[in-house]
Design an enzyme around this catalytic site. Structure first.
Site, short mmCIF file in Angstrom:
data_model
loop_
_atom_site.label_atom_id
_atom_site.label_comp_id
_atom_site.label_asym_id
_atom_site.label_seq_id
_atom_site.Cartn_x
_atom_site.Cartn_y
_atom_site.Cartn_z
N GLY A 1 -4.64 -1.45 -8.32
CA GLY A 1 -5.77 -0.83 -9.00
C GLY A 1 -5.86 0.63 -8.63
O GLY A 1 -5.15 1.09 -7.74
N GLU B 1 1.54 0.57 -13.67
CA GLU B 1 2.10 1.62 -12.81
C GLU B 1 2.43 1.09 -11.41
O GLU B 1 3.49 1.38 -10.87
CB GLU B 1 1.09 2.77 -12.66
N SER C 1 0.84 -1.20 0.00
CA SER C 1 0.00 0.00 0.00
C SER C 1 0.88 1.25 0.00
O SER C 1 1.92 1.28 0.65
CB SER C 1 -0.88 -0.02 1.26
#
Length: 164
Positions: free
Chosen positions: A49, A68, A38
């Protein structure tokens, strides 16, 4: 915290933020899934996502976000479903299955924010996600229950023509 200068958030007519994500699998057996750290809590794992750009199709957004955040490319598969999150934020996320075909050594988020990635057995990934990202664990639970490309809804077969 990840902040993109030119990012425009997009919302659907009901006020949900439009997001797209992929369950990235090492092979078509779908037994090992790639999670990323995270950006807010680097010791926690999440499904890659993010938000959809204006005029962007969900599948294209999912592939872009995975590239990404996880530094992988692959073969986009079926739409697993459309998942809603209502508790702290109103999100509606299109979740796809992707079979990884290429893994970059360095990628955008690894360089800019030190994001990590790791392969997990599906059962272990569910356990890791359950405590802090239960909606992400739901993606994998749906997959285990035989998730199909019916947008998250069960669809009964149509009766043949002429049947009452």
């Amino acid at each position: 915290m990840k902040c993109k200068p030119n990012q425009t958030r997009t919302y659907d007519p009901e006020g949900f933020k439009k997001r797209a994500a992929c369950l990235c699998f090492r092979s078509e057996r779908e037994d090992e899934v790639l999670l990323v750290s995270s950006s807010r809590y680097p010791d926690r794992w999440i499904v890659p996502g993010g938000g959809m750009e204006p005029e962007e199709e969900p599948g294209g957004a999912a592939v872009r976000e995975v590239f990404e955040e996880a530094g992988v490319k692959g073969k986009l598969g079926r739409l697993l479903g459309n998942f809603e999150q209502n508790q702290d934020r109103k999100h509606r996320t299109y979740v796809y299955v992707l079979t990884v075909t290429e893994i970059l050594e360095d990628w955008e988020d690894s360089v800019s924010i030190g994001r990590k990635r790791e392969w997990f057995k599906v059962e272990d990934a569910i356990k890791v996600l359950q405590c802090h990202k239960p909606v992400h664990a739901e993606y994998l639970q749906k997959l285990k229950l035989g998730g199909s490309p019916t947008n998250g809804n069960s669809v009964a077969p149509s009766p043949p023509e002429g049947d009452p």
